[in-house]
Design an enzyme around this catalytic site. Structure first.
Site, PDB file in Angstrom:
ATOM      1  N   SER A  60      50.527  43.529  47.143  1.00 25.25           N
ATOM      2  CA  SER A  60      49.326  43.185  46.374  1.00 25.25           C
ATOM      3  C   SER A  60      48.810  44.467  45.737  1.00 25.25           C
ATOM      4  CB  SER A  60      48.252  42.618  47.315  1.00 25.25           C
ATOM      5  OG  SER A  60      46.984  42.564  46.685  1.00 25.25           O
ATOM      6  N   TYR A  80      42.969  42.983  56.000  1.00 23.43           N
ATOM      7  CA  TYR A  80      43.892  42.581  54.935  1.00 23.43           C
ATOM      8  C   TYR A  80      44.462  43.792  54.207  1.00 23.43           C
ATOM      9  CZ  TYR A  80      45.606  40.907  50.476  1.00 23.43           C
ATOM     10  OH  TYR A  80      46.395  40.684  49.371  1.00 23.43           O
TER      11      TYR A  80
END
Length: 277
Positions: free
Chosen positions: A133, A146
């Protein structure tokens, strides 16, 4: 030469689902794995092989890889896509949830890679494609678990790229920006459940509004666009090491690279408040 064989994790929705379709449409033999097997029924009509696969269960991972090797004798491409976003104040998120976030996003990816590497080394070729990401390069408040996993995927992939180069195996990282899927809504729900009350409630409400907004058309990149990057990484003669892709990805990564930490901190806070309204 037989068709190249690809195994994709987390293929029940979003990027994984579209990547399975994209690779199959370009002639690869595709095995799509996920926990929610029923959601992958449409893939069967395209000739894609559907697997029950839980990347937190070693037996499940062994069975999935074993089936592909038994039926095809090879795995040329592994797309490690399975993952989710666990949000909440570090103080309030139970450590068991933090461990689960790492189990899915990091250790599942690592174990799947371990299982396919012996065959790839024997063949002298292969592709490991890790879906990270842009969140592996920047950060948000209440996203410690995360972002920690995505930073880990970035570092793991870089090291892996060097150690596998002598064996003819390429390692690529896909770095999506916000993607149109259920991911944002699920992450927002988890955030509010853990930190929607108490000392972090104001930040949680702002960030939850931002996360929830990502599943609206026009606000995020369609997963088909990310799937194009996966296809290029899987089939290019000389793939790129990284594929930042999606709305705003290049701008965000450029700002993170150029701005000093405290100025970037201020920019993140301001942007979140403006988007949250």
């Amino acid at each position: 030469m037989p068709q190249h064989v690809a195994l994709i994790t987390g293929a029940s929705t979003g990027i994984g689902f579209e990547a399975a379709r994209k690779l199959a449409s370009h002639g690869l033999t595709v095995y799509a794995g996920a926990r929610r097997v029923e959601l992958m029924e449409p893939l069967k009509a395209l000739g894609i092989h559907v697997l029950a696969l839980d990347v937190t269960d070693d037996e499940s991972m062994r069975a999935a890889v074993g089936r592909v090797l038994e039926e095809r004798g090879r795995i040329d491409v592994l797309v490690n896509n399975a993952g989710y976003g666990s949000y909440g104040a570090l103080e309030q998120v139970d450590l068991a949830e933090g461990r689960r976030q790492f189990d899915v996003n990091v250790f599942g990816l690592a174990r799947m890679t371990q299982l396919v590497l012996p065959g790839m080394r024997a063949a002298g070729r292969g592709r490991i494609i890790n879906v990270s990401s842009i969140g592996g390069k920047f950060y948000e408040p209440l996203g410690a678990w995360y972002h920690a996993t995505k930073f880990a995927v970035e570092g793991m992939s870089d090291s892996l790229r060097l150690e596998l180069k002598p064996h003819g195996i390429e390692v690529c990282i896909i770095e999506p920006a916000s993607t149109l899927s259920e991911w944002g809504r699920i992450s927002a729900d988890g955030l509010l459940a853990s930190s929607g009350t108490g000392p972090y409630a104001d930040q949680a409400r702002d960030l939850a509004a931002v996360l929830a907004s990502t599943d609206k058309p026009g606000s995020s990149t369609r997963p088909e666009v990310i799937a194009e990057a996966v296809l290029h990484a899987a089939t290019a003669v000389r793939p790129r090491t990284r594929y930042p892709v999606g709305r705003g990805a290049a701008a965000i990564l450029t700002l993170r690279r150029l701005l000093p930490d405290r100025l970037y901190d201020a920019a993140v806070t301001l942007v979140l408040k403006r988007i949250a309204g």
